[in-house]
Motif scaffolding. Structure first.
Motif: not given
Length: 225
Positions: A101-106, A134-139, A143-144
């Motif tokens: 679940k770990l994510q980072f800002d764009k 990349l999961i938080r890149a809004g793709l 596209a992801f």
């Protein structure tokens, strides 16, 4: 890594990985996001070169520890210990829900590219870090995956260029069937995975691979292989 020296195993895996990614580009590559590709991909390529360069120079170091077990002597080498630590780390990331679940800002995309590229060049393991950034890149899902494949291709091309100095010295005559079958199997998996993209999750496979990686990492780190 069971059958080849560590650096050779990573290089051969890179060949299979690169061939499979090229195939995936043809079936889904058109959906990649240009902005994310540039912000993440450029640092990834630069640091993949650095990681791959280090991989080829660490093997020259002598064993840092040796011990006896059941009448046999085992040696622990710096490269195997480093790769084992990385494999165990990425296996843990795949097994523990918190890390999934770990994510980072764009805005952290360049940092993510640098980290995933470096570890991709050094050990071939980059997927977990790359996905986390990349999961938080809004793709979109398509596209992801397409952007991920495109970045992987650039990283693989870079590290294979560095590995080439070692690869050209390897006699592939006895292992060509292994490389070809592994590449074709990967392509089949990519083709089937693309067809099932909207229907399936591969959590069980992910856990199985993570457990096997952890076992391999422990054996590698202890000098058993």
């Amino acid at each position: 890594m069971v059958f080849f020296p560590v650096e050779v195993a990573i290089a051969l895996t890179g060949i299979v990985h690169f061939g499979n990614n090229i195939f995936k580009l043809f079936i889904i590559g058109k959906n990649f996001n240009k902005e994310v590709l540039l912000r993440f991909g450029i640092p990834a390529v630069i640091f993949a070169f650095i990681g791959a360069y280090l991989l080829l120079h660490i093997p020259n170091m002598e064993a840092i520890y040796s011990y006896s077990l059941f009448g046999k002597t085992f040696q622990i080498f710096p490269l195997k210990l480093i790769i084992a630590s990385l494999l165990l780390l990425f296996a843990i990331i795949d097994l523990i829900p918190f890390f999934n679940k770990l994510q980072f800002d764009k805005n952290k995309l360049p940092l993510g590219g640098a980290l995933s590229g470096f570890f991709g060049g050094l050990s071939g393991s980059q997927g977990a870090l790359r996905s986390a950034f990349l999961i938080r890149a809004g793709l979109s899902k398509e596209a992801f995956i397409a952007t991920t494949v495109m970045i992987s291709c650039f990283v693989d091309f870079t590290r294979l260029g560095v590995y080439a100095t070692r690869i050209v010295k390897i006699d592939f005559s006895d292992n060509t069937p292994l490389i070809i079958s592994a590449t074709l199997s990967a392509m089949c998996g990519a083709f089937i995975g693309n067809k099932l993209l909207k229907k399936v999750t591969l959590k069980l496979l992910q856990i199985t691979v993570a457990i096997m990686l952890a076992i391999l990492a422990i054996a590698l780190g202890l000098g058993l292989i």
